[in-house]
Enzyme design. Structure first.
Site: not given
Ligand code: DGY
Length: 321
Positions: A238, A267, A286
């Site tokens: 993240r 984002e 992402h």
């Molecule tokens: C997750 O599954 O956490 C991916 O990063 C999609 O947000």
């Protein structure tokens, strides 16, 4: 009367269609649904929410008196205020494991792109430079095979990355995680390290921790300074696990050689972010888990969790028991 559910942002169409046969499904994807009166209206009667990255906080829950379950179509659940959900006895679920290999593939994709300057060289070819000049040694990348990778956060995705690194690329694997993983040491000859040592020794530093209060801003200027000036930093966890402005400074000062980023502090990333001007930074929007196959598996798993919760059964992927 059909139970009402809210689908948010991303649920694969075949799964959404199936849900629609059984439930009164309302789909939303506005960036700030909490400011959308239509969303708040539907929330009043909703018994379930399924979707990706909907911020489920006190404010939202105050509008959702009938909610039984929030089913994330993601493994990450930093969008959920778990304390508020627990307090109100609302279940929360995620979609672990089905995405491990796909995210690990993405990590290696952007890692290789950074190391071998693939995105830069793609632009070199497409912009017609190849016809004008020979490929300057300046464009040569660095090897990935037989190098050292440091994985911060050796959960099941980290494990899939270590697997590729060790067996596919013959890399030395260092890892830093809350608790030592003897199985990883036996399987990948991985070495458990304190964070400073991992940062100092790795050629590729790969951030894979979930975003929590403890990991927010975990990597900043001090950590970048510890890295080799030849290191490439990869983030597919993240964005907020990293202090982005300090990453930018580290890249500007040459504290590290480059970065490969699938996630960002905000984002979508701001269009004027210096990261977008840097040739030595690879960016993707992402999409770690976003292949057709895996998105479908995640949506199916999230729908199964949702339905269990709606129908008084224990969902397979309850975030807490
Ligand atoms: C997750 O599954 O956490 C991916 O990063 C999609 O947000």
């Amino acid at each position: 009367m059909k139970k009402k559910i809210i689908a948010y942002n991303r649920v694969e169409k075949p799964v959404l269609d199936e849900l629609k046969e059984k439930y009164d499904v309302r789909f939303f994807n506005s960036p700030e649904p909490i400011n959308d009166p239509a969303f708040l209206e539907q929330l009043k009667e909703a018994e379930g929410i399924i979707g990706l990255e909907l911020p489920v906080n006190k404010e939202l829950l105050d509008h959702a008196p009938n909610l039984k379950i929030v089913s994330n179509v993601s493994v990450g659940y930093n969008n959920l205020d778990l304390d508020e959900l627990k307090k109100r006895n609302i279940m929360a679920t995620n979609t672990p494991d089905v995405l491990n290999d796909t995210v690990a593939d993405t990590v290696f994709g952007i890692l290789l792109a950074g190391a071998r300057r693939i995105t830069e060289l793609d632009r070199f070819v497409k912009n017609g430079k190849w016809q004008q000049e020979a490929v300057d040694p300046e464009y040569f990348g660095v090897d990935v095979h037989h190098k050292k990778i440091g994985i911060i956060g050796l959960g099941s995705i980290g494990w899939a990355i270590a697997n590729r690194a060790h067996f596919g690329f013959h890399m030395d694997v260092l890892y830093h995680t809350r608790s030592r993983k003897i199985a990883a040491e036996e399987t990948f000859a991985a070495t458990y390290c304190a964070l400073p040592k991992l940062l100092e020794e790795s050629d590729f530093v790969c951030m894979m921790t979930p975003l929590t209060k403890e990991t927010e801003g975990m990597i900043g200027l001090e950590e970048f300074k510890r890295m080799k000036d030849t290191a490439i930093f990869i983030n597919a966890s993240r964005g907020k696990t990293v202090v982005e402005k300090e990453l930018i400074q580290a890249l500007q000062k040459g504290e590290i050689a480059g970065a490969a980023l699938d996630v960002f502090e905000n984002e979508p990333i701001e269009t004027d972010s210096p990261l977008l001007q840097m040739e030595n930074v690879v960016t993707t929007p992402h999409i770690g888990s976003s292949t057709h196959e895996t998105e479908l598996k995640m949506s199916k798993l999230a729908a199964a969790n949702l339905e269990a919760g709606l129908n008084g059964k224990k969902p397979q992927n309850l975030i807490w028991e």
